[in-house]
Design a protein around this motif. Structure first.
Motif, PDB file in Angstrom:
ATOM      1  N   SER A 180      -3.092  -0.964  -7.940  1.00 55.61           N
ATOM      2  CA  SER A 180      -1.836  -1.668  -7.664  1.00 55.61           C
ATOM      3  C   SER A 180      -2.051  -2.776  -6.640  1.00 55.61           C
ATOM      4  O   SER A 180      -1.405  -3.823  -6.707  1.00 55.61           O
ATOM      5  CB  SER A 180      -0.725  -0.692  -7.278  1.00 55.61           C
ATOM      6  OG  SER A 180      -0.792  -0.387  -5.929  1.00 55.61           O
ATOM      7  N   SER A 181      -3.008  -2.589  -5.703  1.00 55.92           N
ATOM      8  CA  SER A 181      -3.306  -3.669  -4.753  1.00 55.92           C
ATOM      9  C   SER A 181      -4.004  -4.832  -5.456  1.00 55.92           C
ATOM     10  O   SER A 181      -3.818  -5.997  -5.081  1.00 55.92           O
ATOM     11  CB  SER A 181      -4.169  -3.146  -3.603  1.00 55.92           C
ATOM     12  OG  SER A 181      -3.455  -2.195  -2.860  1.00 55.92           O
ATOM     13  N   ASP A 210      -3.214  -3.522   2.472  1.00 53.88           N
ATOM     14  CA  ASP A 210      -2.618  -2.272   1.989  1.00 53.88           C
ATOM     15  C   ASP A 210      -3.400  -1.040   2.464  1.00 53.88           C
ATOM     16  O   ASP A 210      -3.158   0.075   1.996  1.00 53.88           O
ATOM     17  CB  ASP A 210      -2.585  -2.261   0.450  1.00 53.88           C
ATOM     18  CG  ASP A 210      -1.627  -3.301  -0.107  1.00 53.88           C
ATOM     19  OD1 ASP A 210      -0.746  -3.753   0.646  1.00 53.88           O
ATOM     20  OD2 ASP A 210      -1.770  -3.667  -1.291  1.00 53.88           O
ATOM     21  N   VAL A 243      -7.188   4.010   2.445  1.00 51.52           N
ATOM     22  CA  VAL A 243      -7.832   4.296   1.164  1.00 51.52           C
ATOM     23  C   VAL A 243      -9.262   3.781   1.291  1.00 51.52           C
ATOM     24  O   VAL A 243      -9.509   2.587   1.190  1.00 51.52           O
ATOM     25  CB  VAL A 243      -7.087   3.603   0.004  1.00 51.52           C
ATOM     26  CG1 VAL A 243      -7.836   3.792  -1.305  1.00 51.52           C
ATOM     27  CG2 VAL A 243      -5.672   4.149  -0.104  1.00 51.52           C
ATOM     28  N   ASP A 289      -5.209   9.211  -6.570  1.00 53.43           N
ATOM     29  CA  ASP A 289      -4.203   8.374  -5.887  1.00 53.43           C
ATOM     30  C   ASP A 289      -4.851   7.152  -5.241  1.00 53.43           C
ATOM     31  O   ASP A 289      -4.282   6.060  -5.246  1.00 53.43           O
ATOM     32  CB  ASP A 289      -3.486   9.185  -4.793  1.00 53.43           C
ATOM     33  CG  ASP A 289      -2.539  10.212  -5.393  1.00 53.43           C
ATOM     34  OD1 ASP A 289      -2.258  10.103  -6.608  1.00 53.43           O
ATOM     35  OD2 ASP A 289      -2.108  11.126  -4.662  1.00 53.43           O
ATOM     36  N   ASP A 290      -6.036   7.352  -4.675  1.00 54.34           N
ATOM     37  CA  ASP A 290      -6.744   6.230  -4.053  1.00 54.34           C
ATOM     38  C   ASP A 290      -7.005   5.136  -5.090  1.00 54.34           C
ATOM     39  O   ASP A 290      -6.855   3.944  -4.814  1.00 54.34           O
ATOM     40  CB  ASP A 290      -8.103   6.683  -3.481  1.00 54.34           C
ATOM     41  CG  ASP A 290      -7.948   7.580  -2.261  1.00 54.34           C
ATOM     42  OD1 ASP A 290      -6.842   7.626  -1.696  1.00 54.34           O
ATOM     43  OD2 ASP A 290      -8.949   8.225  -1.878  1.00 54.34           O
ATOM     44  N   ASN A 333      -0.553   1.590   6.835  1.00 53.83           N
ATOM     45  CA  ASN A 333      -0.711   2.289   5.553  1.00 53.83           C
ATOM     46  C   ASN A 333      -1.745   3.398   5.688  1.00 53.83           C
ATOM     47  O   ASN A 333      -2.597   3.362   6.579  1.00 53.83           O
ATOM     48  CB  ASN A 333      -1.208   1.307   4.481  1.00 53.83           C
ATOM     49  CG  ASN A 333      -0.133   0.350   4.050  1.00 53.83           C
ATOM     50  OD1 ASN A 333       0.922   0.758   3.568  1.00 53.83           O
ATOM     51  ND2 ASN A 333      -0.381  -0.934   4.256  1.00 53.83           N
ATOM     52  N   VAL A 335      -6.558  -0.618   1.874  1.00 55.31           N
ATOM     53  CA  VAL A 335      -7.620  -0.335   0.906  1.00 55.31           C
ATOM     54  C   VAL A 335      -8.907  -1.020   1.357  1.00 55.31           C
ATOM     55  O   VAL A 335      -8.986  -2.245   1.383  1.00 55.31           O
ATOM     56  CB  VAL A 335      -7.235  -0.816  -0.514  1.00 55.31           C
ATOM     57  CG1 VAL A 335      -8.357  -0.520  -1.500  1.00 55.31           C
ATOM     58  CG2 VAL A 335      -5.938  -0.163  -0.963  1.00 55.31           C
ATOM     59  N   GLN A 379      -3.894   3.315  -6.038  1.00 51.32           N
ATOM     60  CA  GLN A 379      -3.565   2.343  -4.993  1.00 51.32           C
ATOM     61  C   GLN A 379      -4.457   1.106  -5.122  1.00 51.32           C
ATOM     62  O   GLN A 379      -3.994  -0.024  -4.986  1.00 51.32           O
ATOM     63  CB  GLN A 379      -3.723   2.975  -3.605  1.00 51.32           C
ATOM     64  CG  GLN A 379      -3.394   2.041  -2.456  1.00 51.32           C
ATOM     65  CD  GLN A 379      -1.955   1.533  -2.509  1.00 51.32           C
ATOM     66  OE1 GLN A 379      -1.006   2.303  -2.543  1.00 51.32           O
ATOM     67  NE2 GLN A 379      -1.801   0.203  -2.537  1.00 51.32           N
TER      68      GLN A 379
END
Lengths: 155, 404
Positions: free
Chosen positions: B394-395, B352, B23, B387-388, B20, B354, B391
């Motif tokens: 959502s994670s 992910d 992030v 966007d980070d 991925n 992150v 993410q």
């Protein structure tokens, strides 16, 4: 690297609903363990009878799913074992979690070994191995009473 | 330099993490490095390397000039009055240890009080604890309020006639609270008390002005400012550096050495014993240029926008509880999730790509006060985007699903 392997159903279940949680009645051995890296804490209580057999074992603590599940599964397997057997099982588990493929001890049944092997997923996460081993080191410390508080950071 | 394309300046973002995009939300721990900084270290070692301040050969003179250039750049960046008020250390931790040690040795005695806050990082508590052990001083902690802030009043409440120094963070690495340091310094000075500011979290994110702040000591961590590891800065008013005894002894910090006596070198050499982190100091000049190219005002604006966006996202996520709600807040989002330990959150987010931090973030006093063993923390840097944060959110939701 597979999250599902780490967070298996059995781990999540034991993590959410730990067995043998609380203070064993009439305990005569105990030790505290602490992982300063993540703040996990565990207190293991044992009742050893005159034949050095674990009559009762329990734990109190707070920590991540891995450390709670590990303590929960451990206490279930240790109950009824003799001190010498406990040490063998602990050593076998610690070797497995660090380097060995499988558990070798004959003191556990196949289904018990399967349950314990669910924790082997942490091998892929070196930073999380300490979470799985904290309660086991603390159990050893309670039996030996060599050291009051296990500091997992130095292990 | 445009913040929109800033990720391109950082080679680390070319790599994938678990297949991925990375992030990176762990800048409060340490920031990533722009290519210019990495290249500068390589160039210095391959083309220009020499120790500084000793030999007179070509390379030594050139390296010494580069090393001193960075000192001047830092002086300008933080608006210090004098170049010699900038002391290089191996980190902010060493900068605070230097002050605790030298100030403690000369000015503190049994029963004297050092005033900290409950927000302090261990690096601004443990060095003072040594003095509690060796000299019998007392350590007081100004308390946080429900928002995770330390107010001027909270500091004032703990000042006594025995308070000899106040050592406080500028920006909390957990709650993100920005302390009213200028007002605190003014109050302290009105009572004749010097102030040390732990600027680790503030230096990469806020405009610094030593003369305006009027603080006595300010500790900075270079690796959090897009600079190399192994380097920190102690800003100290000249009068303190002149008065304080040296922290470490060795080469480079002396004037004359006899069998019977030793005299110490001029400032700032007196506090820079031994061979310093030469390449890191020289490369840090590039970090300052990088920050200047973007402009600290733009950085503040960018990070505040992201912070508001991130806070709003996480507030709307009902499985998340944000830690602290300071009015004046820096680029840190600490949070917990019901029934999920922060370490489990961090491992699942990592899958992910992150990167966050979980634990007590070297602030056990604060976590005890909050009644938490650990928290999860997402912290921002110049390279982060909305966007980070999407993410991240959502994670976090994926994490919730696994534990449902």
């Amino acid at each position: 690297m597979d999250l599902k392997e780490l967070y298996q159903e059995i781990i999540l279940d034991h993590g959410k609903n730990p067995r043998n949680l609380g203070r064993a009645e009439n305990f005569n051995k105990d030790a505290k363990g602490h992982n300063p890296l993540c703040g996990d804490k565990v207190h293991v209580y044992l009742k050893l009878n005159e034949n050095k057999k674990v009559e009762d074992i329990s734990f109190e603590g707070q920590g991540c799913a891995i450390s709670m599940a590990s303590a929960s599964i451990m206490t279930g397997l240790i109950k009824g074992k003799e001190e010498k057997e406990v040490k063998e099982i602990v050593a076998d588990f610690l070797e497995m979690i660090k380097e060995k493929e499988n558990l070798n001890t004959k003191l556990l049944g196949e289904d018990e070994k399967t349950k314990l092997m669910c924790l082997s997923g942490v091998k892929q996460y070196p930073m999380r191995v300490k979470c799985a081993t904290l309660s086991w080191h603390t159990l050893t410390s309670a039996i030996d009473k060599s050291q009051n508080e296990i500091n997992n950071e130095v292990k | 330099m445009n913040l929109k394309n800033i990720k391109k300046e950082f080679p680390i973002f070319r790599n994938k993490v678990h297949n991925n995009d990375l992030v990176y939300l762990d800048s409060a721990n340490s920031s990533q490095k722009p290519l210019v900084v990495v290249d500068r270290i390589y160039d210095f070692y391959t083309k220009e390397f020499s120790n500084v301040g000793r030999s007179v050969h070509y390379l030594a003179v050139a390296a010494t000039n580069l090393y001193e250039n960075t000192r001047s750049s830092v002086q300008k960046y933080i608006n210090a009055k004098d170049k010699n008020e900038i002391v290089f250390t191996k980190g902010a931790t060493e900068a605070i240890n230097l002050v605790a040690n030298s100030f403690g040795q000369k000015y503190l005695k049994e029963g004297d009080e050092v005033l900290l806050t409950e927000l302090e990082h261990h690096s601004n508590y443990v060095p003072w604890h040594y003095l509690r052990k060796s000299k019998g001083i007392k350590i007081e902690f100004a308390e946080i309020n429900v928002n995770g802030e330390v107010t001027l009043e909270s500091i004032e409440k703990k000042i006594t006639k025995k308070t000899k120094i106040i050592a406080i963070t500028h920006l909390s690495n957990v709650t993100g609270a920005i302390l009213p340091v200028k007002e605190i310094i003014k109050l302290a000075h009105s009572k004749g008390i010097p102030v040390l500011i732990d600027g680790c979290q503030s230096a990469p994110h806020l405009k610094l002005d030593m003369q305006d702040l009027d603080c006595d000591f300010y500790a900075i961590s270079c690796h959090k400012m897009y600079g190399p590891t192994g380097l920190g800065i102690l800003y100290a008013k000249k009068k303190w550096l002149e008065e304080l005894p040296p922290y470490q002894g060795g080469g480079g910090m002396i004037n004359e050495v006899k069998k019977e006596s030793i005299s110490y070198g001029d400032l700032p050499n007196k506090f820079e014993a031994g061979t310093m982190a030469t390449a890191q100091v020289i490369a840090f000049d590039e970090s300052i240029k990088f920050l200047n190219k973007i402009g600290i005002e733009n950085i503040v604006k960018h990070e505040n926008e992201l912070m508001d966006y991130g806070q709003e996202l996480l507030r709307r996520n009902n499985s998340v509880t944000l830690i602290g709600n300071p009015k004046n807040k820096g680029a840190v989002l600490s949070f917990t999730m019901k029934d999920i330990h922060p370490h489990d959150i961090a491992t699942i987010l990592d899958e992910d790509g992150v990167a966050i931090r979980a634990g007590h973030h070297c602030c056990q006093i604060l976590h005890d006060k909050l009644g938490l063993a650990a928290t999860a923390r997402a912290s921002l840097g110049v390279y982060n985007t909305k966007d980070d944060l999407d993410q991240l959110n959502s994670s976090i939701n994926k994490c919730k699903k696994i534990f449902e």
